[in-house]
Write a protein that holds these residues in place. Structure first.
Motif, short mmCIF file in Angstrom:
data_model
loop_
_atom_site.label_atom_id
_atom_site.label_comp_id
_atom_site.label_asym_id
_atom_site.label_seq_id
_atom_site.Cartn_x
_atom_site.Cartn_y
_atom_site.Cartn_z
N ALA A 226 0.83 -1.22 0.00
CA ALA A 226 0.00 0.00 0.00
C ALA A 226 0.86 1.25 0.00
CB ALA A 226 -0.93 0.00 1.22
N ILE A 227 0.43 2.25 -0.76
CA ILE A 227 1.09 3.55 -0.70
C ILE A 227 0.85 4.12 0.69
CG2 ILE A 227 1.15 5.89 -1.65
CD1 ILE A 227 2.23 3.70 -3.54
N PRO A 228 1.90 4.58 1.39
CA PRO A 228 1.74 5.06 2.77
C PRO A 228 0.69 6.17 2.91
CG PRO A 228 4.06 4.82 2.22
CD PRO A 228 3.29 4.63 0.94
N GLU A 229 -0.02 6.15 4.02
CA GLU A 229 -1.06 7.16 4.24
C GLU A 229 -0.48 8.57 4.30
OE1 GLU A 229 -3.86 6.44 7.33
OE2 GLU A 229 -4.55 4.54 6.48
N SER A 230 0.78 8.70 4.73
CA SER A 230 1.40 10.03 4.77
C SER A 230 1.50 10.63 3.38
CB SER A 230 2.79 9.94 5.41
OG SER A 230 3.64 9.07 4.66
N VAL A 231 1.73 9.78 2.38
CA VAL A 231 1.79 10.23 0.98
C VAL A 231 0.41 10.67 0.51
CG1 VAL A 231 2.31 9.51 -1.39
CG2 VAL A 231 3.74 8.69 0.50
N ILE A 232 -0.58 9.85 0.84
CA ILE A 232 -1.95 10.17 0.45
C ILE A 232 -2.44 11.46 1.11
CG2 ILE A 232 -4.34 9.34 0.49
CD1 ILE A 232 -3.19 6.48 0.44
N GLU A 233 -2.12 11.60 2.38
CA GLU A 233 -2.53 12.82 3.12
C GLU A 233 -1.88 14.06 2.52
OE1 GLU A 233 -1.42 11.64 7.02
OE2 GLU A 233 -3.39 10.79 7.52
N ALA A 234 -0.63 13.93 2.08
CA ALA A 234 0.06 15.07 1.47
C ALA A 234 -0.65 15.51 0.19
CB ALA A 234 1.51 14.71 1.17
N GLN A 235 -1.12 14.52 -0.59
CA GLN A 235 -1.85 14.85 -1.81
C GLN A 235 -3.22 15.44 -1.49
OE1 GLN A 235 -1.34 14.86 -5.46
NE2 GLN A 235 -3.08 16.09 -4.78
N LEU A 236 -3.92 14.87 -0.53
CA LEU A 236 -5.24 15.37 -0.17
C LEU A 236 -5.17 16.82 0.33
CD1 LEU A 236 -6.78 12.27 1.68
CD2 LEU A 236 -7.20 13.02 -0.68
N ALA A 237 -4.09 17.12 1.04
CA ALA A 237 -3.93 18.49 1.57
C ALA A 237 -3.87 19.53 0.46
CB ALA A 237 -2.66 18.56 2.43
N LYS A 238 -3.35 19.13 -0.69
CA LYS A 238 -3.25 20.07 -1.81
C LYS A 238 -4.59 20.33 -2.49
CE LYS A 238 0.16 20.15 -4.69
NZ LYS A 238 0.75 21.49 -4.44
N LEU A 239 -5.59 19.54 -2.12
CA LEU A 239 -6.92 19.72 -2.71
C LEU A 239 -7.74 20.74 -1.93
CD1 LEU A 239 -7.79 16.00 -3.51
CD2 LEU A 239 -7.09 17.77 -5.13
N ASP A 240 -7.23 21.20 -0.79
CA ASP A 240 -7.98 22.17 0.02
C ASP A 240 -8.07 23.52 -0.69
OD1 ASP A 240 -8.42 20.38 2.05
OD2 ASP A 240 -6.58 20.90 3.11
#
Length: 240
Positions: A226-240
């Motif tokens: 699985a791609i680490p959640e820290s990576v996913i969270e970093a991408q999601l943060a850019k959608l704000d």
């Protein structure tokens, strides 16, 4: 390391789709490929922007700006060639109930998005054997919710896998839903590549009207694919 040179060939699904697509007659009877002109591209972008505004989706330009490129959280996010990602568009499953899974395997959602941004993910450190990709798909919030609903239904109906474009997915296992975004689903599918089983772990997240899909492969320790959640969270943060 030899492993790092081999992994991209096995793991990056768009490349596999290109190989499979080569056997089909996608170039027309004269063997010539049409090349989109700047005018055609500009017209398509304008149409997508207009549709995004109409349905309240993220504008294609904004989506591109919000998609990570370069190095972040131990991975390098690289743009994927248009020909590679187009190979997975409109991928059809042999069973209709598995179509949402097949669409995601091809790098798209079963409901057509206004625009999509793809990135391959390569680890920055040689000690990290997980490699994969991600894509962001811009929808209206209503359609994004439907994408997630369709995916959950497909996971329940397709535990034994499916086939598409000469590729065989022999099993599908739903994982615990991650606590990410507004809604998230995790699952692992096993693909058969050159008679070798390859486990791929998917994390699909909805944030507003954007679907963010990530998949990873780890040939050494599949449970860590699985791609680490820290990576996913970093991408999601850019959608704000």
């Amino acid at each position: 390391m030899r492993l790092r040179r081999v992994l991209p060939v096995v793991a990056v699904l768009p490349a596999l789709l290109v190989i499979s697509a080569c056997s089909s007659d996608s170039e027309g009877s004269d063997g010539k490929k049409g090349t989109p002109t700047a005018k055609t591209t500009s017209s398509a972008e304008a149409k997508a922007a207009s549709e995004a505004k109409r349905i309240g989706a993220m504008d294609p330009t904004d989506l591109k700006s919000a998609t990570i490129s370069g190095k972040s959280k131990g991975f390098e996010f690289k743009q994927v060639a248009k020909a590679d990602v187009e190979a997975g568009r409109n991928l059809k499953a042999d069973k209709a109930e598995c179509q949402p899974l097949a669409s995601l395997a091809g790098g798209y959602t079963d409901i057509e998005a206004v625009s999509v941004e793809h990135r391959s993910l390569e680890p920055s450190k040689a000690t990290n054997a997980t490699i994969g990709s991600m894509w962001l798909a811009s929808h209206s919030e209503k359609n994004a919710k439907l994408v997630m609903s369709d995916l959950r239904t497909s996971l329940k109906k397709c535990p034994d896998g499916f086939k598409t474009l000469g590729l065989t997915y022999k099993s599908v296992k739903q994982l615990k839903d991650p606590d990410l975004g507004d809604d998230a689903v995790g699952y692992r599918i096993t693909n058969v590549v050159a008679k070798q089983s390859v486990s791929m772990t998917y994390t699909v997240v909805r944030k507003g009207g954007v679907i963010a899909a990530f998949y990873g492969v780890n040939m050494l320790t599949p449970k860590d694919s699985a791609i680490p959640e820290s990576v996913i969270e970093a991408q999601l943060a850019k959608l704000d």
